[in-house]
Scaffold this motif. Structure first.
Motif, short mmCIF file in Angstrom:
data_model
loop_
_atom_site.label_atom_id
_atom_site.label_comp_id
_atom_site.label_asym_id
_atom_site.label_seq_id
_atom_site.Cartn_x
_atom_site.Cartn_y
_atom_site.Cartn_z
N SER A 31 0.82 -1.21 0.00
CA SER A 31 0.00 0.00 0.00
C SER A 31 0.85 1.26 0.00
CB SER A 31 -0.94 0.00 1.21
OG SER A 31 -0.22 0.23 2.41
N ARG A 32 2.08 1.14 0.49
CA ARG A 32 2.98 2.31 0.56
C ARG A 32 3.95 2.37 -0.61
NH1 ARG A 32 3.85 0.66 6.79
NH2 ARG A 32 2.01 1.69 7.65
N SER A 37 6.35 0.27 -1.20
CA SER A 37 7.67 -0.05 -0.70
C SER A 37 8.41 -1.01 -1.61
CB SER A 37 7.57 -0.66 0.70
OG SER A 37 6.92 0.21 1.58
#
Length: 200
Positions: free
Chosen positions: A11-12, A14
């Motif tokens: 979601s980030r 990463s």
């Protein structure tokens, strides 16, 4: 825990290191932290405790919806299981394990490569443009991040890493790039990283 870590990392946006989740053992300041039950589901652990007459301790943070990890566990994972079928948590944990293997392989490749392509520079460090260009993008980007983290103790975002990589792959005379704690510039056949404020 692993499934939550992977979903939060996704979601980030990463990278692989974050998506690799928690390792079964890590070393921090010469202290080894082991997580022998990392791959065991909570229900299995509770059942084993009940069978042995043990009372598990519940961390109150694990039920506090103020934490994104708790919201993923209680709201997101059940929806994924309902919509995509059972076994999502295990599949995400397997993904984390595979990414840890990949990260370990890249780390070993970087350690084998780094001494041959890096040299000290005034107020910083320099990396061979030819050597960076000879590596595939995934390894090139990791080398750039490794050099900056090792020398200046800061992390680069993907955008910052790609801008530095352009000094190697898309060189058209562009000037220095300001980064956290340092500056990158192309000088001859090298990418030089110098401390911010060094005046170089």
């Amino acid at each position: 825990d692993q499934a939550e870590t992977v979903l939060l990392g996704l979601s980030r946006g990463s990278g692989a290191a974050s998506l690799a989740g928690m390792a079964p053992a890590t070393v921090d300041d010469d202290v080894t932290w082991r997580r022998p039950l990392l791959g065991v589901r909570r229900a299995t652990t509770r059942a084993a405790c009940a069978a042995d007459g043990l009372r598990p301790w519940d961390d109150p943070h694990n039920t506090d919806p103020a934490f994104a990890r708790v919201r993923v566990r209680r709201a997101v994972l059940p929806v994924l299981e309902a919509e995509l079928g059972p076994g999502i948590a295990e599949a995400l944990a397997r993904t984390a394990e595979q990414l840890r293997e990949d990260a370990a392989a890249f780390a070993e490749m970087i350690e084998e490569t780094i001494e041959d392509i890096v040299e000290p520079a005034e107020a910083g460090i320099a990396v061979s443009v030819a050597a960076l260009a000879a590596n595939p993008p995934a390894l090139r980007h990791r080398i750039i991040r490794h050099v900056v983290a090792s020398e200046f103790h800061v992390g680069l975002t993907r955008t910052q890493t790609l801008e530095v990589a352009r000094l190697v792959t898309d060189w058209s005379g562009q000037g220095p790039i300001d980064l956290p704690g340092c500056r990158a510039r192309r000088a001859g056949g090298k990418i030089e990283f110098t401390a911010s404020g060094s005046g170089i």
